[in-house]
Design an enzyme around this catalytic site. Sequence first.
Site, PDB file in Angstrom:
ATOM      1  N   LYS A 126      -8.893   5.014  -1.439  1.00 36.07           N
ATOM      2  CA  LYS A 126      -7.631   5.006  -2.188  1.00 36.07           C
ATOM      3  C   LYS A 126      -6.448   4.443  -1.406  1.00 36.07           C
ATOM      4  CE  LYS A 126      -8.731   6.094  -5.503  1.00 36.07           C
ATOM      5  NZ  LYS A 126      -9.721   5.332  -6.315  1.00 36.07           N
ATOM      6  N   HIS A 141     -15.828   2.543   4.368  1.00 34.20           N
ATOM      7  CA  HIS A 141     -14.878   3.644   4.579  1.00 34.20           C
ATOM      8  C   HIS A 141     -15.258   4.433   5.833  1.00 34.20           C
ATOM      9  CE1 HIS A 141     -12.998   2.977   0.732  1.00 34.20           C
ATOM     10  NE2 HIS A 141     -14.058   3.299   0.040  1.00 34.20           N
ATOM     11  N   SER A 154      -3.493   9.643  -5.154  1.00 34.73           N
ATOM     12  CA  SER A 154      -4.432   8.737  -5.803  1.00 34.73           C
ATOM     13  C   SER A 154      -5.830   9.365  -5.834  1.00 34.73           C
ATOM     14  CB  SER A 154      -4.441   7.401  -5.050  1.00 34.73           C
ATOM     15  OG  SER A 154      -5.367   6.519  -5.612  1.00 34.73           O
TER      16      SER A 154
HETATM   17  S1  PPS Z   1     -11.362   3.099  -3.550  1.00 35.19           S
HETATM   18  O1  PPS Z   1     -11.933   3.784  -4.709  1.00 35.19           O
HETATM   19  O2  PPS Z   1     -11.308   4.026  -2.424  1.00 35.19           O
HETATM   20  O3  PPS Z   1     -12.052   1.873  -3.198  1.00 35.19           O
HETATM   21  O4  PPS Z   1      -9.879   2.763  -4.025  1.00 35.19           O
HETATM   22  P1  PPS Z   1      -8.905   1.650  -3.404  1.00 35.19           P
HETATM   23  O5  PPS Z   1      -9.165   0.351  -4.019  1.00 35.19           O
HETATM   24  O6  PPS Z   1      -8.904   1.744  -1.911  1.00 35.19           O
HETATM   25  O7  PPS Z   1      -7.474   2.213  -3.874  1.00 35.19           O
HETATM   26  C1  PPS Z   1      -7.136   2.404  -5.220  1.00 35.19           C
HETATM   27  C2  PPS Z   1      -5.622   2.451  -5.300  1.00 35.19           C
HETATM   28  O8  PPS Z   1      -5.106   1.119  -5.100  1.00 35.19           O
HETATM   29  C3  PPS Z   1      -4.324   0.765  -6.233  1.00 35.19           C
HETATM   30  N1  PPS Z   1      -4.402  -0.686  -6.485  1.00 35.19           N
HETATM   31  C4  PPS Z   1      -3.342  -1.495  -6.458  1.00 35.19           C
HETATM   32  N2  PPS Z   1      -2.051  -1.274  -6.170  1.00 35.19           N
HETATM   33  C5  PPS Z   1      -1.220  -2.342  -6.256  1.00 35.19           C
HETATM   34  N3  PPS Z   1      -1.605  -3.586  -6.607  1.00 35.19           N
HETATM   35  C6  PPS Z   1      -2.891  -3.851  -6.908  1.00 35.19           C
HETATM   36  N4  PPS Z   1      -3.252  -5.064  -7.260  1.00 35.19           N
HETATM   37  C7  PPS Z   1      -3.823  -2.783  -6.829  1.00 35.19           C
HETATM   38  N5  PPS Z   1      -5.147  -2.680  -7.048  1.00 35.19           N
HETATM   39  C8  PPS Z   1      -5.481  -1.399  -6.837  1.00 35.19           C
HETATM   40  C9  PPS Z   1      -4.942   1.572  -7.358  1.00 35.19           C
HETATM   41  O9  PPS Z   1      -4.104   1.609  -8.481  1.00 35.19           O
HETATM   42  C10 PPS Z   1      -5.132   2.917  -6.673  1.00 35.19           C
HETATM   43  O10 PPS Z   1      -3.903   3.612  -6.455  1.00 35.19           O
HETATM   44  P2  PPS Z   1      -3.245   4.640  -7.497  1.00 35.19           P
HETATM   45  O11 PPS Z   1      -2.059   5.199  -6.772  1.00 35.19           O
HETATM   46  O12 PPS Z   1      -4.255   5.682  -7.823  1.00 35.19           O
HETATM   47  O13 PPS Z   1      -2.834   3.841  -8.692  1.00 35.19           O
END
Ligand code: PPS
Length: 278
Positions: free
Chosen positions: A42, A89, A119
């Site tokens: 996340k 991770h 998140s």
């Molecule tokens: S995971 O499941 O661990 O692989 O998740 P990960 O991709 O690391 O993190 C997910 C969060 O990243 C946000 N996200 C983004 N934020 C801004 N811009 C873009 N393009 C974007 N893509 C993914 C996603 O919304 C999750 O955060 P939260 O706060 O839950 O919305």
Amino acid sequence: QTALIHRFNGIPFTTRSSPDLLKSLDAFDAREDDILLVSYPKSGTHWLAQIIMQIYTPKVTLTSPIEFGDISRVEELNNLSSKRIIPTHLDYNMLPSNFKVKQCKAFYIIRNPKDTAVSMYHYYRDNPNLPTIDSWTVFLELFLRGDVVCGSWFDHFLSWEEHKNDRNILFLFYEDMKKDLPKVVKKMSVFLGVNISDSEIKEICEKSSFTEMKSNVEKENSDPNHTVCALTSNRKLIFRKGAVGDWKNHFTPKENKMFEEMFNKKMKLSELAKQIIY
Ligand code: PPS
């Protein structure tokens, strides 16, 4: 439901990572041109992956995290042709040693751990494959104890932070990406040694915006091979809000104080932690 979680080296993993695989990962055959996308869950892994896949033309292969699957996974990845973009991770100490020997390039993406916790909380709530969480307060306690998938945010960060001066590792902040994505994309391309023009950078940024990525996911069917996610193969659960500071809508002042005390205690010697905007 707790059966979906098991521990390896004391760290909670989902059953997507079989103990046999985790045990045999060190035998993984890294290649010099592999690129690692390292994150605590996340923190923006999918966002980073989206950008890297666009920086490289012709296409390269994005795998699901190295620690996902059963024992056959090592062979499956070894059979993939180069160039492999491999998310993980894992803590630094659990990373297959061959990546270290070969000095593969790696990105480590960091996000304000308060937003990461929020998140992850929603992710647990929305995901029937994860243990039930009664409330935010309960989740925060688990998060601070490291009793969540992939373990303690603090331990993860500190294990990688020790390598902040390694020339093959680039540390990136989610918040910097939100503030000035073209600048971060440029930095990434320089680190990768790939030449891209300003108009290409502009296009990459447009295609990597939260709105664009979320709407693409809504159009496509969820395919487990296309997730770089720690906890589920359902991509639809990834794109929730994509904001900086959502923690302010969740933490009480008391919880915030508790978090900061723990942060300051654990991060005492970390220079990099001081840059984490929280
Ligand atoms: S995971 O499941 O661990 O692989 O998740 P990960 O991709 O690391 O993190 C997910 C969060 O990243 C946000 N996200 C983004 N934020 C801004 N811009 C873009 N393009 C974007 N893509 C993914 C996603 O919304 C999750 O955060 P939260 O706060 O839950 O919305």
